[in-house]
Design a protein around this motif. Structure first.
Motif, PDB file in Angstrom:
ATOM      1  N   HIS A 130       0.868  -1.204  -0.033  1.00  0.00           N
ATOM      2  CA  HIS A 130       0.031  -0.045   0.018  1.00  0.00           C
ATOM      3  C   HIS A 130       0.720   1.152   0.035  1.00  0.00           C
ATOM      4  N   ARG A 142      -5.024   7.173  -1.000  1.00  0.00           N
ATOM      5  CA  ARG A 142      -5.687   6.103  -0.405  1.00  0.00           C
ATOM      6  C   ARG A 142      -6.328   5.329  -1.563  1.00  0.00           C
ATOM      7  N   HIS A 144      -8.863   2.448  -3.310  1.00  0.00           N
ATOM      8  CA  HIS A 144     -10.123   1.919  -3.375  1.00  0.00           C
ATOM      9  C   HIS A 144     -10.679   1.689  -4.764  1.00  0.00           C
ATOM     10  N   GLN A 283      -4.114   4.737   7.004  1.00  0.00           N
ATOM     11  CA  GLN A 283      -4.948   4.636   5.902  1.00  0.00           C
ATOM     12  C   GLN A 283      -4.708   3.350   5.156  1.00  0.00           C
ATOM     13  N   ASP A 287      -7.839   0.912   4.298  1.00  0.00           N
ATOM     14  CA  ASP A 287      -7.796   0.502   2.949  1.00  0.00           C
ATOM     15  C   ASP A 287      -7.687  -1.147   2.625  1.00  0.00           C
TER      16      ASP A 287
END
Length: 337
Positions: A130, A142, A144, A283, A287
């Motif tokens: 990430h 972030r 998504h 974060q 996520d």
């Protein structure tokens, strides 16, 4: 409880199975009855090189299990929660190669209905991946669904644990993913993880192949071996691209051409999950948890990450195969949680 402990640095033979009292959680901590522990390269590197605390060290950063007790200041409703654990033994005695571990509450993350095997695979690999995917100036902070639409990611070493995590997270976020591998067998694993294109670097010129497939180059490189791959990475970067270096496989020094990197305003980002700034790590946890809940994180050979299980009393053998660079994820069955 049974736990793995080492009292001095050394090879896997220093790992011993011992009986220890079950630790009690302090204020803000939870006691987790572990079912599965993950083994990462930093476990054996720490065993060989990091200072050993008085009373010995239980290795293991990652794991999954059930909250058994909570310390003061925490809601008792957490008891019975299925969780995945991250960074259990970073600057702490209690790791995950044991039947129980104690961690600050924020390091025990709800797992929902996902398997303990999957939970034990998250931690270090997925938090590292990430960070690699979000550290660039032109990359989102972030991840998504749709957050990487239009972006191209190159994962150097797509059959490794971090490489697999980077492929899965990038595809979830809708990036185009190119992965490099060293064999046809590893190519199948990278493709199973979700890579759109796979390049065998032993048989193909990676830069030429990437430019053939994607003439404009890439937005981000998830880099396992900067010393070997720097010259290749430089040739394929778009304006504003980032090379995120998370390991020193192949050498601990790298030489970079200044002018060739100035032109695209490229960034080189070095990544160590343990010292990642807390907002970025927080974060990442959110996520990764969302990706798991949405069913976009998988483990096993069908997901490009073969699993290798060892009983707790064979932790030394588990460390040895990780140190020997086994392909896939090594897990330790710690209890029947």
């Amino acid at each position: 409880m049974k736990a793995i402990v080492y009292e001095r640095n050394g090879d896997p033979s220093v790992l011993q199975v011992v009986d220890r009292p079950v630790p009690e959680p302090g204020p803000g901590e939870v006691l987790v009855r572990l079912a599965v522990a993950g083994v990462n390269p930093t476990d054996w590197k720490g065993r060989r090189n990091w200072p050993v605390p008085d009373g010995g060290q239980t290795p293991g950063q990652d794991g999954a299990g059930v909250v058994e007790a909570v310390g003061t200041g925490l809601d008792r409703q957490l008891i019975g929660e299925r969780v995945w654990v991250w960074e259990a033994s970073w600057q702490r005695r209690w790791g995950t190669a044991a039947e129980y571990t104690v961690v600050p509450a924020r390091q025990a993350v709800p797992l929902g209905d996902a398997s303990f095997d999957l939970g034990a695979c998250l931690g270090i690999p997925f938090l590292t991946a990430h960070r690699c995917l979000t550290a660039g100036e032109t990359m989102p902070r972030r991840l998504h669904a749709g957050s990487l639409t239009g972006r191209v990611v190159l994962v150097q070493g797509g059959a490794g644990a971090v490489g697999n995590a980077a492929i899965q997270l990038a595809r979830w976020a809708d990036a185009t993913v190119v992965a490099t591998v060293s064999s046809p067998e590893k190519a199948l694993l990278a493709a199973a993880a979700g890579a759109d294109h796979v390049v065998n670097y032993r048989e193909q010129d990676v830069a030429e192949e990437v430019r053939r497939i994607l003439p404009d180059g890439v937005d981000a490189v998830v880099e396992v071996s900067a010393a070997r791959n720097a010259a290749t990475d430089v040739r394929i970067l778009r304006t504003g691209a980032v090379v995120s270096v998370y390991a020193d496989d192949g050498g601990d020094e790298v030489t970079l051409p200044i002018r060739a990197l100035m032109l695209p305003n490229a960034r080189w980002q070095f990544v160590l999950v343990y010292t990642t700034p807390w907002p970025a790590k927080e974060q990442a946890i959110a996520d990764v948890t969302a990706a798991v809940a949405q069913g976009h994180v998988r483990v096993g050979e069908g997901a490009g990450l073969p699993l290798h299980h060892y009983p707790l009393d064979a932790t030394a053998a588990a460390h040895r195969v990780v140190e020997d660079s086994v392909v896939g994820k090594v897990l330790i069955n710690t209890s029947a949680a």
